[in-house]
Design a protein around this motif. Structure first.
Motif, PDB file in Angstrom:
ATOM      1  N   GLU A  55       0.658  -1.471  -0.136  1.00 10.63           N
ATOM      2  CA  GLU A  55       0.003   0.036  -0.101  1.00 10.63           C
ATOM      3  C   GLU A  55       0.895   1.233   0.140  1.00 10.63           C
ATOM      4  O   GLU A  55       0.612   2.293  -0.535  1.00 10.63           O
ATOM      5  N   ILE A  80      -4.146  -1.511  -6.485  1.00  6.65           N
ATOM      6  CA  ILE A  80      -4.591  -0.854  -5.368  1.00  6.65           C
ATOM      7  C   ILE A  80      -4.963   0.475  -5.701  1.00  6.65           C
ATOM      8  O   ILE A  80      -6.064   0.857  -5.271  1.00  6.65           O
ATOM      9  N   ASN A 130      -8.462   0.741  -7.013  1.00  2.00           N
ATOM     10  CA  ASN A 130      -9.508   0.317  -6.025  1.00  2.00           C
ATOM     11  C   ASN A 130      -9.978  -1.133  -6.472  1.00  2.00           C
ATOM     12  O   ASN A 130     -11.180  -1.564  -6.336  1.00  2.00           O
ATOM     13  N   GLU A 131      -9.219  -1.966  -7.235  1.00  4.03           N
ATOM     14  CA  GLU A 131      -9.493  -3.296  -7.742  1.00  4.03           C
ATOM     15  C   GLU A 131      -9.028  -4.464  -6.590  1.00  4.03           C
ATOM     16  O   GLU A 131      -8.088  -4.208  -5.939  1.00  4.03           O
ATOM     17  N   THR A 132      -9.635  -5.480  -6.611  1.00  5.80           N
ATOM     18  CA  THR A 132      -9.456  -6.626  -5.545  1.00  5.80           C
ATOM     19  C   THR A 132      -8.378  -7.287  -5.456  1.00  5.80           C
ATOM     20  O   THR A 132      -7.944  -8.033  -4.677  1.00  5.80           O
TER      21      THR A 132
END
Length: 159
Positions: A86, A151, A154-156
């Protein structure tokens, strides 16, 4: 964003080559990716300190010849900063926001990186205290760059 990976040494294993190609393909929707492979210098198993220094200097000169002044350089080295995925994603995003959209990652050969390359680096980054083969490090780096973009989108993937 433009991502360049300068790596000392060729990919010799087909499975590393396939993994690199897969991540380059996946990254294509987020970034232009370019891989520059430089020849690694031959060195004897029981090389002297002087011979090691010569090899590092030659590889360092080769690396620096591929970098232009406006590029943001991230050198992968064991003494570099460690960060989470992150934080790495945030770092890439911040670079883009600040107009640093041409990022160069540098992976040294089996002896590491010459000091002049580390001095040129805007950021020294470490993925671990462990040592990885430079072929595998290329895969790990590209996977983490891909993870960072996922990231930021905002994808998994990263979960």
């Amino acid at each position: 964003m433009n991502i360049t990976v300068i790596a000392v040494g060729k990919l010799k294993e087909k499975f590393f080559e396939a993994a690199v190609n897969e991540y380059v393909k996946r990254l294509g929707r987020f970034s232009k990716v370019r891989i520059i492979e430089l020849s690694d210098q031959k060195i004897a198993d029981k090389a002297t300190d002087g011979q090691v220094r010569q090899v590092l200097e030659k590889e360092g000169d080769d690396i620096l010849s591929k970098i232009s002044p406006p590029q943001y350089v991230i050198a992968l080295c064991v003494e570099g900063k460690k960060m989470s995925s992150e934080t790495f994603a945030d770092t890439i995003q911040t670079l883009g926001i600040n107009g640093k959209s041409d990022i160069v990652f540098v992976i040294g050969g089996s002896l590491g990186l010459d000091e002049k390359v580390k001095k040129r680096a805007d950021l020294k980054l470490s993925f671990s205290d462990m040592t990885f083969p430079h072929q595998l490090m290329r895969v790990i780096l590209l996977e983490q760059v891909y993870r960072a973009f996922k990231i930021l989108a905002n994808e998994t993937y990263h979960k």
